[in-house]
Scaffold this motif. Structure first.
Motif, PDB file in Angstrom:
ATOM      1  N   THR A  41       0.951  -1.233   0.059  1.00 39.20           N
ATOM      2  CA  THR A  41      -0.066   0.033   0.040  1.00 39.20           C
ATOM      3  C   THR A  41       0.865   1.253  -0.103  1.00 39.20           C
ATOM      4  OG1 THR A  41      -1.953   1.222   1.148  1.00 39.20           O
ATOM      5  CG2 THR A  41      -0.062   0.080   2.434  1.00 39.20           C
ATOM      6  N   GLY A  42       0.217   2.205  -0.337  1.00 35.41           N
ATOM      7  CA  GLY A  42       0.979   3.769  -0.340  1.00 35.41           C
ATOM      8  C   GLY A  42       1.924   4.049  -1.267  1.00 35.41           C
ATOM      9  N   GLN A  43       2.169   3.096  -2.253  1.00 33.92           N
ATOM     10  CA  GLN A  43       3.093   3.372  -3.343  1.00 33.92           C
ATOM     11  C   GLN A  43       3.025   2.526  -4.575  1.00 33.92           C
ATOM     12  OE1 GLN A  43       7.211   3.314  -1.623  1.00 33.92           O
ATOM     13  NE2 GLN A  43       8.308   3.316  -3.739  1.00 33.92           N
ATOM     14  N   ALA A  44       3.111   3.078  -5.842  1.00 32.35           N
ATOM     15  CA  ALA A  44       2.747   2.264  -7.057  1.00 32.35           C
ATOM     16  C   ALA A  44       3.807   1.359  -7.401  1.00 32.35           C
ATOM     17  CB  ALA A  44       2.757   3.476  -8.015  1.00 32.35           C
ATOM     18  N   ASP A  45       3.372   0.188  -7.754  1.00 30.45           N
ATOM     19  CA  ASP A  45       4.567  -0.864  -8.302  1.00 30.45           C
ATOM     20  C   ASP A  45       5.052  -0.205  -9.369  1.00 30.45           C
ATOM     21  OD1 ASP A  45       3.052  -2.382  -6.401  1.00 30.45           O
ATOM     22  OD2 ASP A  45       2.011  -3.661  -7.814  1.00 30.45           O
ATOM     23  N   SER A  46       6.197  -0.737  -9.487  1.00 31.94           N
ATOM     24  CA  SER A  46       7.303  -0.180 -10.707  1.00 31.94           C
ATOM     25  C   SER A  46       7.965  -1.349 -11.376  1.00 31.94           C
ATOM     26  CB  SER A  46       8.194   0.847 -10.123  1.00 31.94           C
ATOM     27  OG  SER A  46       8.857   0.346  -9.194  1.00 31.94           O
ATOM     28  N   LEU A  47       8.220  -1.092 -12.485  1.00 27.87           N
ATOM     29  CA  LEU A  47       9.093  -1.732 -13.317  1.00 27.87           C
ATOM     30  C   LEU A  47      10.424  -1.193 -13.823  1.00 27.87           C
ATOM     31  CD1 LEU A  47       9.354  -4.471 -15.105  1.00 27.87           C
ATOM     32  CD2 LEU A  47       8.129  -3.502 -16.670  1.00 27.87           C
ATOM     33  N   ALA A  48      11.573  -1.679 -13.872  1.00 30.25           N
ATOM     34  CA  ALA A  48      12.913  -1.283 -14.508  1.00 30.25           C
ATOM     35  C   ALA A  48      13.350  -2.334 -15.515  1.00 30.25           C
ATOM     36  CB  ALA A  48      13.680  -0.660 -13.527  1.00 30.25           C
ATOM     37  N   VAL A  49      13.732  -2.133 -16.764  1.00 29.68           N
ATOM     38  CA  VAL A  49      14.213  -2.940 -17.489  1.00 29.68           C
ATOM     39  C   VAL A  49      15.620  -2.304 -17.730  1.00 29.68           C
ATOM     40  CG1 VAL A  49      14.100  -4.323 -19.703  1.00 29.68           C
ATOM     41  CG2 VAL A  49      12.107  -3.699 -18.434  1.00 29.68           C
ATOM     42  N   GLU A  50      16.760  -2.944 -17.513  1.00 28.91           N
ATOM     43  CA  GLU A  50      18.072  -2.145 -17.803  1.00 28.91           C
ATOM     44  C   GLU A  50      18.774  -2.977 -18.979  1.00 28.91           C
ATOM     45  OE1 GLU A  50      22.393  -1.304 -15.472  1.00 28.91           O
ATOM     46  OE2 GLU A  50      20.833  -2.819 -14.852  1.00 28.91           O
ATOM     47  N   LEU A  51      19.050  -2.330 -20.054  1.00 31.69           N
ATOM     48  CA  LEU A  51      19.640  -2.956 -21.203  1.00 31.69           C
ATOM     49  C   LEU A  51      21.027  -2.384 -21.619  1.00 31.69           C
ATOM     50  CD1 LEU A  51      16.285  -2.303 -23.020  1.00 31.69           C
ATOM     51  CD2 LEU A  51      16.997  -4.563 -22.340  1.00 31.69           C
ATOM     52  N   GLU A  52      21.755  -3.194 -22.168  1.00 37.48           N
ATOM     53  CA  GLU A  52      23.142  -2.800 -22.683  1.00 37.48           C
ATOM     54  C   GLU A  52      22.782  -2.033 -24.139  1.00 37.48           C
ATOM     55  OE1 GLU A  52      25.760  -3.136 -26.000  1.00 37.48           O
ATOM     56  OE2 GLU A  52      24.386  -4.504 -25.516  1.00 37.48           O
ATOM     57  N   ASP A  53      23.244  -0.927 -24.181  1.00 41.98           N
ATOM     58  CA  ASP A  53      23.060  -0.100 -25.511  1.00 41.98           C
ATOM     59  C   ASP A  53      24.465   0.036 -26.297  1.00 41.98           C
ATOM     60  OD1 ASP A  53      21.196   0.711 -27.317  1.00 41.98           O
ATOM     61  OD2 ASP A  53      21.411   2.794 -26.634  1.00 41.98           O
ATOM     62  N   THR A  54      25.376  -0.383 -26.260  1.00 40.49           N
ATOM     63  CA  THR A  54      26.668   0.137 -26.886  1.00 40.49           C
ATOM     64  C   THR A  54      26.601   0.479 -28.353  1.00 40.49           C
ATOM     65  OG1 THR A  54      26.994  -2.386 -27.243  1.00 40.49           O
ATOM     66  CG2 THR A  54      28.302  -1.101 -25.506  1.00 40.49           C
ATOM     67  N   ASP A  55      25.408  -0.132 -29.194  1.00 46.10           N
ATOM     68  CA  ASP A  55      25.100  -0.044 -30.582  1.00 46.10           C
ATOM     69  C   ASP A  55      24.199   1.311 -30.667  1.00 46.10           C
ATOM     70  OD1 ASP A  55      22.875  -1.310 -29.773  1.00 46.10           O
ATOM     71  OD2 ASP A  55      23.166  -3.085 -31.264  1.00 46.10           O
ATOM     72  N   GLY A  56      23.583   1.730 -29.857  1.00 44.38           N
ATOM     73  CA  GLY A  56      22.529   2.804 -29.794  1.00 44.38           C
ATOM     74  C   GLY A  56      21.120   2.396 -30.142  1.00 44.38           C
ATOM     75  N   LYS A  57      20.841   1.246 -30.443  1.00 43.55           N
ATOM     76  CA  LYS A  57      19.529   1.113 -30.721  1.00 43.55           C
ATOM     77  C   LYS A  57      18.453   1.651 -29.813  1.00 43.55           C
ATOM     78  CE  LYS A  57      20.473  -3.183 -33.408  1.00 43.55           C
ATOM     79  NZ  LYS A  57      19.966  -4.630 -33.692  1.00 43.55           N
ATOM     80  N   TRP A  58      18.502   1.348 -28.671  1.00 46.88           N
ATOM     81  CA  TRP A  58      17.506   1.712 -27.583  1.00 46.88           C
ATOM     82  C   TRP A  58      17.394   3.167 -27.381  1.00 46.88           C
ATOM     83  CZ3 TRP A  58      14.008  -1.600 -26.356  1.00 46.88           C
ATOM     84  CH2 TRP A  58      14.385  -3.060 -26.328  1.00 46.88           C
ATOM     85  N   ARG A  59      18.485   3.920 -27.781  1.00 46.26           N
ATOM     86  CA  ARG A  59      18.355   5.276 -27.617  1.00 46.26           C
ATOM     87  C   ARG A  59      18.060   5.800 -28.978  1.00 46.26           C
ATOM     88  NH1 ARG A  59      23.881   4.342 -26.790  1.00 46.26           N
ATOM     89  NH2 ARG A  59      25.302   5.402 -28.381  1.00 46.26           N
ATOM     90  N   GLU A  60      17.727   5.369 -30.101  1.00 48.50           N
ATOM     91  CA  GLU A  60      17.588   5.781 -31.308  1.00 48.50           C
ATOM     92  C   GLU A  60      16.283   5.090 -31.788  1.00 48.50           C
ATOM     93  OE1 GLU A  60      18.699   8.101 -32.948  1.00 48.50           O
ATOM     94  OE2 GLU A  60      20.591   8.568 -31.935  1.00 48.50           O
ATOM     95  N   GLN A  61      16.387   4.207 -32.657  1.00 50.63           N
ATOM     96  CA  GLN A  61      15.138   3.600 -33.400  1.00 50.63           C
ATOM     97  C   GLN A  61      14.374   2.728 -32.553  1.00 50.63           C
ATOM     98  OE1 GLN A  61      18.347   2.628 -34.113  1.00 50.63           O
ATOM     99  NE2 GLN A  61      18.544   0.692 -35.115  1.00 50.63           N
ATOM    100  N   TRP A  62      14.909   2.370 -31.442  1.00 53.77           N
ATOM    101  CA  TRP A  62      13.931   1.366 -30.642  1.00 53.77           C
ATOM    102  C   TRP A  62      13.671   2.172 -29.258  1.00 53.77           C
ATOM    103  CZ3 TRP A  62      16.852  -4.174 -30.370  1.00 53.77           C
ATOM    104  CH2 TRP A  62      16.542  -4.725 -31.648  1.00 53.77           C
TER     105      TRP A  62
END
Length: 343
Positions: A41-62
């Motif tokens: 109670t009192g706080q929202a459930d949360s999710l965190a997905v940590e990803l390796e991004d050396t090729d930049g996909k997750w900060r660009e097209q993904w």
């Protein structure tokens, strides 16, 4: 397709969907960790997905869209996975070096106007009626059994989320919003449920348990004004509950204090409900702690577990929060707990 993470036998598994599209395979190629935090109670459930991004996909097209939805299921190979909820993306975090992207999501979504200040007056109503009215206003499904505690008059000046969170705490209810559901459960009822697992102290790690009585009152006093006589009446309830084994010659299980509430109630029913809520919470806070264990998807907040081989600190414990964390090497769960009955 489900992800299979090399680990101990059996193997840990998860399924992650983005806007109803299964992205488990894509995520698995870059995954460093996926963590699900849930709270009673009192706080929202949360999710965190940590990803390796050396090729930049997750900060660009993904790059994920804010407000887009993620759903997560976790478990072990050969067993049904447990659906852990739906989350709306509220933050994307870049860290470098090394280059990583962490996608954060909240079960209490960011699209609904739950955090907008709102002004409402409620008169001659009940606790479930107020919860239902707010659920309807937000387009949510109300889940749970709520006692029809009569409420004379309440004025709301906060956001719906804040107002209901405070109201639930005053009467010892667990309240949170998960996806399109508003969950409202009496914590006292959850504490009486059958345990979902038995845990052996020696099999756990990072164990910390604290047993104290200074904040466990002998009684609770609340005042209310009698509408017929216009006189101030004091309602007192003695603490006859115990969640601990007496550990001294004096058999002491409470402090000598009487807890006096400064908030006055409008009726005997309201006073009694508030007093019982304060006592129940104080008793649960006598023995609290946390520990870590091998991941099990049913070790979530609101469930009860039995701790054995722990001497006078054994018994039934209510999970008040948990963090389920899966990496390339395995699946673990960390829990915060409160004892609800002694052995």
């Amino acid at each position: 397709m489900d992800a299979i993470i090399p680990a101990q036998v059996p193997q840990a598994r998860f399924v992650l969907t983005y806007q109803q599209h299964n992205i488990t395979r894509n995520v698995s190629q870059h995954l460093l960790s996926v963590s699900y935090d849930d709270y009673l109670t009192g706080q929202a459930d949360s999710l965190a997905v940590e990803l390796e991004d050396t090729d930049g996909k997750w900060r660009e097209q993904w790059y994920p869209g804010h407000g887009d939805s993620l759903t997560l299921s976790m478990g072990w190979e050969g067993q049904p996975l447990r659906a852990l909820g739906r989350f709306e993306i509220d933050e994307v975090e870049l860290n470098c070096p090394p280059s990583t992207i962490t996608i954060h999501g909240l079960a209490t979504g960011i699209k609904a106007a739950l955090r907008t200040p709102s002004h409402h007056a409620y008169e001659n109503t009940t606790l479930p009626a107020i919860a239902q009215q707010i659920a309807a206003r937000q387009g949510l499904e109300l889940i749970g059994t709520i006692q029809p505690i009569p409420l004379d008059r309440l004025t709301q000046q906060d956001a719906d989320l804040t107002f209901l969170r405070n109201l639930a705490a005053e009467y010892d209810y667990a309240f949170k919003i998960t996806g399109h559901r508003m969950v409202f459960h009496a914590i006292s009822a959850l504490a009486k449920a059958a345990p979902v697992a038995t845990l052996v102290l020696q099999d756990l790690s990072n164990v910390n348990l604290r047993d104290q009585i200074k904040n466990v009152p002998q009684a609770v006093e609340i005042k209310h004004k009698d509408p017929a006589t216009k006189t101030l009446v004091t309602y007192k309830i003695e603490n006859n509950q115990t969640v601990a084994v007496p550990s001294s010659v004096s058999k002491t299980t409470t402090s000598g204090d009487t807890q006096k509430s400064r908030k006055r109630s409008a009726s005997t029913e309201e006073s009694k409900a508030k007093a019982q809520a304060q006592l129940a919470k104080a008793n649960r806070e006598r023995t609290t702690g946390n520990w870590s264990a091998m991941g099990r998807s049913n070790l979530v907040s609101g469930n009860v577990v039995t701790l054995v081989a722990a001497g006078k600190l054994g018994g039934h414990y209510l999970i008040t929060s948990s963090q389920h964390r899966m990496t390339r090497t395995g699946y673990t769960v960390s829990q915060s707990v409160s004892r609800v009955s002694a052995p």
